[in-house]
Scaffold this active site. Structure first.
Site, PDB file in Angstrom:
ATOM      1  N   ALA A  51      -1.748 -31.967 -24.725  1.00 19.23           N
ATOM      2  CA  ALA A  51      -1.338 -32.638 -23.494  1.00 19.23           C
ATOM      3  C   ALA A  51      -2.038 -31.979 -22.316  1.00 19.23           C
ATOM      4  O   ALA A  51      -2.247 -30.766 -22.301  1.00 19.23           O
ATOM      5  CB  ALA A  51       0.174 -32.545 -23.328  1.00 19.23           C
ATOM      6  N   LYS A  79      -1.234 -40.239 -20.142  1.00 19.67           N
ATOM      7  CA  LYS A  79      -0.014 -39.488 -19.827  1.00 19.67           C
ATOM      8  C   LYS A  79       0.304 -39.630 -18.333  1.00 19.67           C
ATOM      9  O   LYS A  79      -0.537 -39.308 -17.494  1.00 19.67           O
ATOM     10  CB  LYS A  79      -0.251 -38.005 -20.194  1.00 19.67           C
ATOM     11  CG  LYS A  79       0.863 -37.085 -19.753  1.00 19.67           C
ATOM     12  CD  LYS A  79       0.624 -35.641 -20.172  1.00 19.67           C
ATOM     13  CE  LYS A  79       1.603 -34.717 -19.485  1.00 19.67           C
ATOM     14  NZ  LYS A  79       1.367 -33.307 -19.752  1.00 19.67           N
ATOM     15  N   LEU A 334      -6.778 -18.588 -24.101  1.00 22.64           N
ATOM     16  CA  LEU A 334      -5.692 -17.736 -24.592  1.00 22.64           C
ATOM     17  C   LEU A 334      -6.030 -16.260 -24.455  1.00 22.64           C
ATOM     18  O   LEU A 334      -5.129 -15.423 -24.358  1.00 22.64           O
ATOM     19  CB  LEU A 334      -5.368 -18.097 -26.041  1.00 22.64           C
ATOM     20  CG  LEU A 334      -4.892 -19.555 -26.231  1.00 22.64           C
ATOM     21  CD1 LEU A 334      -4.791 -19.903 -27.710  1.00 22.64           C
ATOM     22  CD2 LEU A 334      -3.557 -19.796 -25.542  1.00 22.64           C
ATOM     23  N   THR A 345      -0.407 -26.551 -19.064  1.00 23.84           N
ATOM     24  CA  THR A 345      -1.278 -26.001 -18.029  1.00 23.84           C
ATOM     25  C   THR A 345      -2.491 -25.219 -18.569  1.00 23.84           C
ATOM     26  O   THR A 345      -3.399 -24.896 -17.798  1.00 23.84           O
ATOM     27  CB  THR A 345      -0.462 -25.052 -17.121  1.00 23.84           C
ATOM     28  OG1 THR A 345       0.430 -24.279 -17.934  1.00 23.84           O
ATOM     29  CG2 THR A 345       0.331 -25.827 -16.101  1.00 23.84           C
ATOM     30  N   ILE A 347      -5.175 -25.692 -20.629  1.00 27.53           N
ATOM     31  CA  ILE A 347      -6.563 -26.187 -20.567  1.00 27.53           C
ATOM     32  C   ILE A 347      -7.017 -26.223 -19.107  1.00 27.53           C
ATOM     33  O   ILE A 347      -8.141 -25.871 -18.772  1.00 27.53           O
ATOM     34  CB  ILE A 347      -6.684 -27.563 -21.254  1.00 27.53           C
ATOM     35  CG1 ILE A 347      -6.368 -27.416 -22.752  1.00 27.53           C
ATOM     36  CG2 ILE A 347      -8.069 -28.165 -21.053  1.00 27.53           C
ATOM     37  CD1 ILE A 347      -6.276 -28.719 -23.519  1.00 27.53           C
TER      38      ILE A 347
HETATM   39  P1  FAD Z   1      -8.608 -20.544 -29.961  1.00 25.65           P
HETATM   40  O1  FAD Z   1      -8.441 -22.005 -30.188  1.00 25.65           O
HETATM   41  O2  FAD Z   1      -7.761 -19.607 -30.732  1.00 25.65           O
HETATM   42  O3  FAD Z   1     -10.122 -20.217 -30.245  1.00 25.65           O
HETATM   43  C1  FAD Z   1     -10.565 -18.911 -30.472  1.00 25.65           C
HETATM   44  C2  FAD Z   1     -11.999 -18.950 -30.957  1.00 25.65           C
HETATM   45  O4  FAD Z   1     -12.480 -17.627 -31.054  1.00 25.65           O
HETATM   46  C3  FAD Z   1     -12.175 -19.589 -32.325  1.00 25.65           C
HETATM   47  O5  FAD Z   1     -13.338 -20.376 -32.352  1.00 25.65           O
HETATM   48  C4  FAD Z   1     -12.362 -18.368 -33.240  1.00 25.65           C
HETATM   49  O6  FAD Z   1     -13.114 -18.690 -34.380  1.00 25.65           O
HETATM   50  C5  FAD Z   1     -13.123 -17.449 -32.292  1.00 25.65           C
HETATM   51  N1  FAD Z   1     -13.043 -16.052 -32.687  1.00 25.65           N
HETATM   52  C6  FAD Z   1     -11.965 -15.243 -32.679  1.00 25.65           C
HETATM   53  N2  FAD Z   1     -12.300 -14.017 -33.141  1.00 25.65           N
HETATM   54  C7  FAD Z   1     -13.622 -14.063 -33.428  1.00 25.65           C
HETATM   55  C8  FAD Z   1     -14.549 -13.122 -33.963  1.00 25.65           C
HETATM   56  N3  FAD Z   1     -14.192 -11.894 -34.315  1.00 25.65           N
HETATM   57  N4  FAD Z   1     -15.831 -13.519 -34.120  1.00 25.65           N
HETATM   58  C9  FAD Z   1     -16.223 -14.779 -33.775  1.00 25.65           C
HETATM   59  N5  FAD Z   1     -15.383 -15.697 -33.286  1.00 25.65           N
HETATM   60  C10 FAD Z   1     -14.103 -15.347 -33.129  1.00 25.65           C
HETATM   61  N6  FAD Z   1      -2.657 -26.174 -23.720  1.00 25.65           N
HETATM   62  C11 FAD Z   1      -2.626 -27.299 -23.004  1.00 25.65           C
HETATM   63  O7  FAD Z   1      -3.384 -27.427 -22.037  1.00 25.65           O
HETATM   64  N7  FAD Z   1      -1.772 -28.308 -23.336  1.00 25.65           N
HETATM   65  C12 FAD Z   1      -0.895 -28.200 -24.351  1.00 25.65           C
HETATM   66  O8  FAD Z   1      -0.161 -29.142 -24.632  1.00 25.65           O
HETATM   67  C13 FAD Z   1      -0.851 -27.001 -25.087  1.00 25.65           C
HETATM   68  N8  FAD Z   1       0.010 -26.820 -26.105  1.00 25.65           N
HETATM   69  C14 FAD Z   1       0.042 -25.618 -26.763  1.00 25.65           C
HETATM   70  C15 FAD Z   1       1.028 -25.374 -27.718  1.00 25.65           C
HETATM   71  C16 FAD Z   1       1.113 -24.134 -28.350  1.00 25.65           C
HETATM   72  C17 FAD Z   1       2.194 -23.865 -29.336  1.00 25.65           C
HETATM   73  C18 FAD Z   1       0.148 -23.143 -28.049  1.00 25.65           C
HETATM   74  C19 FAD Z   1       0.197 -21.817 -28.752  1.00 25.65           C
HETATM   75  C20 FAD Z   1      -0.837 -23.390 -27.122  1.00 25.65           C
HETATM   76  C21 FAD Z   1      -0.882 -24.613 -26.447  1.00 25.65           C
HETATM   77  N9  FAD Z   1      -1.828 -24.850 -25.461  1.00 25.65           N
HETATM   78  C22 FAD Z   1      -1.796 -25.998 -24.735  1.00 25.65           C
HETATM   79  C23 FAD Z   1      -2.873 -23.880 -25.185  1.00 25.65           C
HETATM   80  C24 FAD Z   1      -4.164 -24.350 -25.828  1.00 25.65           C
HETATM   81  O9  FAD Z   1      -3.980 -24.498 -27.212  1.00 25.65           O
HETATM   82  C25 FAD Z   1      -5.266 -23.362 -25.578  1.00 25.65           C
HETATM   83  O10 FAD Z   1      -5.333 -23.058 -24.229  1.00 25.65           O
HETATM   84  C26 FAD Z   1      -6.595 -23.922 -25.979  1.00 25.65           C
HETATM   85  O11 FAD Z   1      -6.561 -24.434 -27.265  1.00 25.65           O
HETATM   86  C27 FAD Z   1      -7.658 -22.879 -25.885  1.00 25.65           C
HETATM   87  O12 FAD Z   1      -7.555 -21.974 -26.933  1.00 25.65           O
HETATM   88  P2  FAD Z   1      -8.714 -20.904 -27.047  1.00 25.65           P
HETATM   89  O13 FAD Z   1      -9.997 -21.645 -27.147  1.00 25.65           O
HETATM   90  O14 FAD Z   1      -8.536 -19.928 -25.967  1.00 25.65           O
HETATM   91  O15 FAD Z   1      -8.386 -20.137 -28.410  1.00 25.65           O
END
Ligand code: FAD
Length: 499
Positions: A51, A79, A334, A345, A347
């Site tokens: 979302a 939405k 994250l 919030t 994204i």
């Molecule tokens: P991740 O998706 O965890 O990606 C991490 C990346 O790092 C992966 O590609 C992994 O392979 C790589 N990586 C890690 N370690 C290594 C390594 N050692 N070597 C190489 N690569 C590595 N946000 C919203 O805006 N709306 C929502 O509705 C929403 N709902 C959510 C619900 C839940 C329960 C949670 C937990 C989060 C939610 N979020 C939401 C947050 C959203 O999911 C994240 O902000 C978004 O997906 C970004 O995640 P990311 O890319 O930071 O991390």
């Protein structure tokens, strides 16, 4: 003069944060930067985040993305806001709708006229004066920047989408050759002697990736910002107590409501996000008050259609990285912090972090003053979002479970306590600087969760009673007429971006 411009930029992580950052930076600085993105299929992505909030439309504009094409690729829907059920009291329901309420009249915000009408014969809900709320209640949607032949503002919307498909879409959308994707796991981070900047990353196959500037999008682990640079994490669990989630898709076929639903449960809340090919569901809860099994049972008992698998567990600690930017490393997504998904919030915080980085783009020395300013602005943004989220927990009259009793009784940050008290006494709300949520967002949560102001602004008394009634009736007539022009949401999706 030696050239100290940043040339080699390395992004670690290929989740939504990594690919969104890569796409935005490639578009803005693609001719100057060599961008490499490292990701590890073995580790995978968090695969939630379905979302969004209306600011995401700026991403499309900036990247030149066609909205219908994108929504088709990510099984998206529209939405109009978030419906919050059972937060104030069991049985309560209100929507935090995007967009404005009523019409501007004179010097004071619309809600003061509405506040004055409370208790008068024929008084109507605040939400009858919002086009977004009324469209959501009727499950109708169309893109409407302005309402034809009407002074009403248009519809303000965001998207629901499949998080993994969105990452893929962004990746495919980047002009070929600008971002080099490297598959591999980072196993070591090498720091330069002297200033402690990151010099290179060592991959599991033995390869080394060097860079001038590093963006940590590695997810909760914060591989560079925490693992290597120990930026520190500020824990907000005493205010935002949920620490686990279970996510599960369910079969399509339920209503395609143009809003996210968040329904409070005994020790947290459950989301429902309608997509084209499935419905996204999840239970966000506090493990001190409920077991994982019980949380899963509550989630599954409250699905509208059959689950498509077993619930997937996620763990998190609400809070923010003390330094989102440290030396030559910036954390986004994250890796920078997580405040739980109640108002979708995360994204957006990636998007605004990239905007801020672009506004302050450094050279290889990374001037400490720039770093301090980035971190100061980031903290402001996070803390105001945090307070908005805390309000959803604090403003409860529920006493039916220990979790809600604790939420209602907790001490909140002083800025939030002030805001609540100011509203309670005067009905006034003021947006601070460019904080994310506007007055109408705060207003809906405050009123929706039963914080009743003692008075309205005296400027609303400038109308006599008949004028006031006419004004409010006119707004509702205009809203009703505009909603009548909109097709059902599912029809609009099928016609414009259906798969
Ligand atoms: P991740 O998706 O965890 O990606 C991490 C990346 O790092 C992966 O590609 C992994 O392979 C790589 N990586 C890690 N370690 C290594 C390594 N050692 N070597 C190489 N690569 C590595 N946000 C919203 O805006 N709306 C929502 O509705 C929403 N709902 C959510 C619900 C839940 C329960 C949670 C937990 C989060 C939610 N979020 C939401 C947050 C959203 O999911 C994240 O902000 C978004 O997906 C970004 O995640 P990311 O890319 O930071 O991390």
């Amino acid at each position: 003069m030696s050239d100290s411009r940043i040339r080699r930029l390395v992004i670690v992580g290929g989740g939504t944060a990594g690919w969104l950052t890569a796409a935005l930076l490639a578009r803005a600085l693609g001719s100057q930067l060599e961008i490499r993105l490292l990701e590890s299929a073995e580790i995978g992505t968090v695969c939630v985040g379905e979302a969004t909030i209306p600011q995401i439309l700026h991403v499309n504009r900036f990247l030149g993305i066609d909205e219908d094409d994108m929504l088709r690729a990510v099984q998206g829907t529209f939405k109009l806001g978030v419906q919050l059920n059972d937060f104030g009291r069991l049985g309560d329901s209100y929507i935090h709708a995007f967009g404005d309420f009523g019409l501007p009249l004179g010097l004071t915000p619309f809600h003061h006229y509405w506040l004055r009408s409370r208790g008068r014969p024929g008084a109507q809900s605040l939400w009858a004066h919002s086009l977004n709320a009324a469209a959501a209640a009727a499950s109708r949607f169309a893109r409407m920047d302005t309402v034809p032949n009407s002074p009403l503002g248009g519809i303000r919307y965001a998207y629901h989408f499949d998080a993994s498909l969105y990452g893929q879409y962004l990746r495919e959308h980047i002009r070929p050759g600008i971002v080099q994707r490297i598959e591999g796991k980072v196993v070591d981070v090498r720091l330069r002697a002297g200033d402690g900047h990151i010099e290179s990353l060592l991959l599991d196959g033995g390869a080394t990736v060097e860079g001038d500037f590093f963006i940590d999008c590695s997810g909760f682990r914060g591989l560079l910002i925490e693992g290597a640079l120990q930026a520190g994490y500020e824990n907000w669990q005493h205010w935002l107590p949920c620490d686990r989630a279970l996510a599960v898709g369910s079969a399509p076929g339920g209503p395609m409501r143009p809003y996210t639903q968040a329904s409070a449960r005994t020790a947290g809340w459950q989301w429902r996000i309608p997509l084209q090919h499935r419905t996204g569901n999840g239970h966000v809860y506090c493990s001190r008050f409920i077991s994982d099994d019980e949380a899963a049972a509550q989630l599954l008992a409250n699905l509208e259609t059959e689950p498509l698998g077993d619930p997937r567990p996620l763990r998190f600690v609400t809070g923010m990285r003390k330094l989102a930017w440290n030396r030559n490393c910036l954390a986004l997504g994250l890796a920078a912090g997580f405040m739980e998904p109640l108002e979708s919030t995360s994204i957006h915080l990636v998007q605004s972090g990239v905007n801020r980085l672009l506004a302050m783009f450094p050279d290889r020395h990374c001037d400490q003053k720039l770093i301090d300013e980035y971190n100061r602005q980031t903290r402001f943004e996070y803390e105001r979002v945090r307070d908005f989220l805390i309000l959803h927990y604090k403003a409860t009259e529920r006493t039916d479970t220990p979790f809600w009793r604790q939420c209602g009784a907790m001490e909140v940050p002083p800025e939030l306590a002030h805001r609540i008290e100011l509203f309670r006494r005067t009905g006034m709300i003021f947006r601070e600087g460019d904080e994310l949520f506007a007055e109408t967002g705060w207003l809906q949560v405050l009123l929706g969760q039963r914080i009743e102001p003692a008075r309205h602004h005296p400027l609303a008394d400038e109308l006599d009673e008949q004028q006031l009634d006419h004004f409010l009736t006119d707004v509702r007539t205009l809203v009703g007429r505009a909603v009548g022009m909109l097709p059902p949401h599912h029809e609009f999706v099928a016609r414009h971006c259906g798969t």
